[in-house]
Design an enzyme around this catalytic site. Sequence first.
Site, PDB file in Angstrom:
ATOM      1  N   CYS A 278       0.780  -1.251   0.000  1.00  0.00           N
ATOM      2  CA  CYS A 278       0.000   0.000   0.000  1.00  0.00           C
ATOM      3  C   CYS A 278       0.805   1.290   0.000  1.00  0.00           C
ATOM      4  CB  CYS A 278      -0.949   0.004   1.188  1.00  0.00           C
ATOM      5  SG  CYS A 278      -2.220  -1.260   1.060  1.00  0.00           S
ATOM      6  N   GLN A 280       3.822   2.527  -0.817  1.00  0.00           N
ATOM      7  CA  GLN A 280       4.453   3.042  -2.040  1.00  0.00           C
ATOM      8  C   GLN A 280       3.411   3.307  -3.128  1.00  0.00           C
ATOM      9  OE1 GLN A 280       8.205   1.415  -3.306  1.00  0.00           O
ATOM     10  NE2 GLN A 280       7.447   1.197  -5.376  1.00  0.00           N
TER      11      GLN A 280
HETATM   12  P1  NAD Z   1      -5.443  -8.754  -3.063  1.00  0.00           P
HETATM   13  O1  NAD Z   1      -4.644  -8.795  -4.302  1.00  0.00           O
HETATM   14  O2  NAD Z   1      -4.991  -9.558  -1.877  1.00  0.00           O
HETATM   15  O3  NAD Z   1      -6.958  -9.206  -3.352  1.00  0.00           O
HETATM   16  C1  NAD Z   1      -7.702  -8.736  -4.417  1.00  0.00           C
HETATM   17  C2  NAD Z   1      -8.535  -9.889  -4.945  1.00  0.00           C
HETATM   18  O4  NAD Z   1      -9.452  -9.395  -5.899  1.00  0.00           O
HETATM   19  C3  NAD Z   1      -7.723 -10.980  -5.647  1.00  0.00           C
HETATM   20  O5  NAD Z   1      -7.906 -12.220  -4.991  1.00  0.00           O
HETATM   21  C4  NAD Z   1      -8.291 -10.993  -7.077  1.00  0.00           C
HETATM   22  O6  NAD Z   1      -8.356 -12.297  -7.637  1.00  0.00           O
HETATM   23  C5  NAD Z   1      -9.679 -10.424  -6.863  1.00  0.00           C
HETATM   24  N1  NAD Z   1     -10.268  -9.865  -8.063  1.00  0.00           N
HETATM   25  C6  NAD Z   1      -9.730  -8.973  -8.935  1.00  0.00           C
HETATM   26  N2  NAD Z   1     -10.614  -8.674  -9.892  1.00  0.00           N
HETATM   27  C7  NAD Z   1     -11.743  -9.377  -9.638  1.00  0.00           C
HETATM   28  C8  NAD Z   1     -13.022  -9.488 -10.276  1.00  0.00           C
HETATM   29  N3  NAD Z   1     -13.313  -8.778 -11.348  1.00  0.00           N
HETATM   30  N4  NAD Z   1     -13.930 -10.329  -9.747  1.00  0.00           N
HETATM   31  C9  NAD Z   1     -13.651 -11.045  -8.635  1.00  0.00           C
HETATM   32  N5  NAD Z   1     -12.466 -10.977  -7.982  1.00  0.00           N
HETATM   33  C10 NAD Z   1     -11.525 -10.156  -8.483  1.00  0.00           C
HETATM   34  O7  NAD Z   1      -5.553  -7.219  -2.654  1.00  0.00           O
HETATM   35  P2  NAD Z   1      -5.757  -6.623  -1.186  1.00  0.00           P
HETATM   36  O8  NAD Z   1      -4.446  -6.528  -0.468  1.00  0.00           O
HETATM   37  O9  NAD Z   1      -6.911  -7.291  -0.540  1.00  0.00           O
HETATM   38  O10 NAD Z   1      -6.159  -5.123  -1.559  1.00  0.00           O
HETATM   39  C11 NAD Z   1      -7.424  -4.819  -2.117  1.00  0.00           C
HETATM   40  C12 NAD Z   1      -7.585  -3.318  -2.129  1.00  0.00           C
HETATM   41  O11 NAD Z   1      -7.568  -2.830  -0.777  1.00  0.00           O
HETATM   42  C13 NAD Z   1      -6.468  -2.567  -2.827  1.00  0.00           C
HETATM   43  O12 NAD Z   1      -7.008  -1.451  -3.467  1.00  0.00           O
HETATM   44  C14 NAD Z   1      -5.549  -2.124  -1.714  1.00  0.00           C
HETATM   45  O13 NAD Z   1      -4.825  -0.964  -2.031  1.00  0.00           O
HETATM   46  C15 NAD Z   1      -6.546  -1.849  -0.604  1.00  0.00           C
HETATM   47  N6  NAD Z   1      -6.021  -1.975   0.752  1.00  0.00           N
HETATM   48  C16 NAD Z   1      -5.138  -2.959   1.075  1.00  0.00           C
HETATM   49  C17 NAD Z   1      -4.692  -3.071   2.384  1.00  0.00           C
HETATM   50  C18 NAD Z   1      -3.726  -4.156   2.772  1.00  0.00           C
HETATM   51  O14 NAD Z   1      -3.204  -4.081   3.886  1.00  0.00           O
HETATM   52  N7  NAD Z   1      -3.470  -5.144   1.939  1.00  0.00           N
HETATM   53  C19 NAD Z   1      -5.154  -2.182   3.380  1.00  0.00           C
HETATM   54  C20 NAD Z   1      -6.079  -1.203   3.026  1.00  0.00           C
HETATM   55  C21 NAD Z   1      -6.501  -1.107   1.710  1.00  0.00           C
END
Ligand code: NAD
Length: 468
Positions: A278, A280
Amino acid sequence: MAPIQVKKICCIGAGYVGGPTCAVIAAKCPHIQVTIVDLNKQRIDAWNSDNLPIYEPGLDEVVKGARGKNLFFSTDVDKGIAEADLIFVSVNTPTKKSGIGAGFAADLNYLQLATRRIAEVSTTSKIVVEKSTVPCKTAESMRTILEANSKPGCTFDILSNPEFLAEGTAISDLFAPDRVLIGSLQTESGLNACASLSEVYANWVPRERILTVGLWSSELSKLAANAMLAQRISSINALSAICEATGANIDEVAFAVGKDSRVGPKFLKASVGFGGSCFQKDILNLVYLSESLHLPEVAKYWKAVVEMNEHQKSRFARKVVDTLFNTITGKKIAILGWAFKKDTGDTRESPSISIANHFLNEKARLSLYDPQVTEEQIWLDLTDYGAIPAEPIKPHVTIQQSAEEACKGAEAIVICTEWDEFKTLDWEKIYANCPRPAFVFDGRLMLDRKKLQSIGFRVVTIGTADGY
Ligand code: NAD
């Protein structure tokens, strides 16, 4: 029109955010049916198994307590969408290289595909919630996509509800959040949608912690929060370099600065630099946004936070090489910790990766250990997911099942992740199995330096000029 009472929630994206967030909603709201959908079958199978796809303290209990009752994991995205009255979009929003200033923009492809699918599949009106972190004004493009593809009679209210959980403490963060932020258009229907989502959170979050704001403020607040946190880390890391050059001690400086109630003590720990998916990415989003708004000085300001982080990682790696008498060719170096921080198995943008690559370029032999990261993941990281051939690296890397094993015969032990278990290792035994002189490089300022020195280690840390 009154706010609807949410009965069925669908979350698109079963990742680090969608999985824990919606599992907690299910646990706290037994009257709501929560279905988490993902295109990735392997991930969904893992959510439905005893071996969850992500490691988070407390997550197992939450998922296993609600799964099969009011919490479901499925690859049937369309069914999940069709049945829900509120849909979280929690898909990945990585960065991509873009035209403006050769900067990095958010890759909103996954978000747009998910949004389009919502419009195409829905036969009833929905509340669509941006859970993914997105650039300011993304809801506008979502609205256009939804309206252009919707069936007659279907309307969509878009909310922004960014997630502030931190990996490693996700469950406790979700149980007792500092705040829940909900942004909506200030129209009757936008405010009603906002009230509906607020009621969901109010099942366990005190109302004064549920903040309702305008849509664009909510979107920007998430980028701003991450940028400010990362900026603190880069600030303390920049000061750590001054400490090393002057004889000041970064822990003492951080303590003194943090005692000022206007500054506060959190996020003032010097380290090898921040990682994770996140910080970067979100700063680069802010940089891109600033550039596209013709605010080059603002862009330059935020970009410096990322540049300082890169500098800290390479500065630390160079320090290891310099200390080992300017060459690490053929020398065995143990890297303890591969995850980007403790209590997670997530390695995205982990400083360990760039530090290990630096050492490999200098022809060291690496011995790696992390309690939660799989061998397969470490190889994916080392080969940049297949972009770099593994064969030339393989003879120089071993991955061990314990820290003690990884340290055997190592001329330098490099702490990259602050796993608690590293504090209580049998350091005397480790020392006995190391050639002399034996060095520990504490990239997380977590070990008892005096104790290690009394054993015989030469200890090098970030932010102190002390000798060994
Ligand atoms: P991630 O890559 O772990 O999970 C995203 C999931 O979405 C994947 O499993 C992918 O297969 C799925 N996906 C993508 N397109 C899809 C579609 N069209 N239909 C169904 N599934 C689909 O990502 P994450 O770490 O959970 O992050 C998700 C969002 O939350 C990002 O925008 C990130 O910036 C934000 N975020 C992340 C964190 C963190 O700590 N990881 C914290 C706050 C916010």
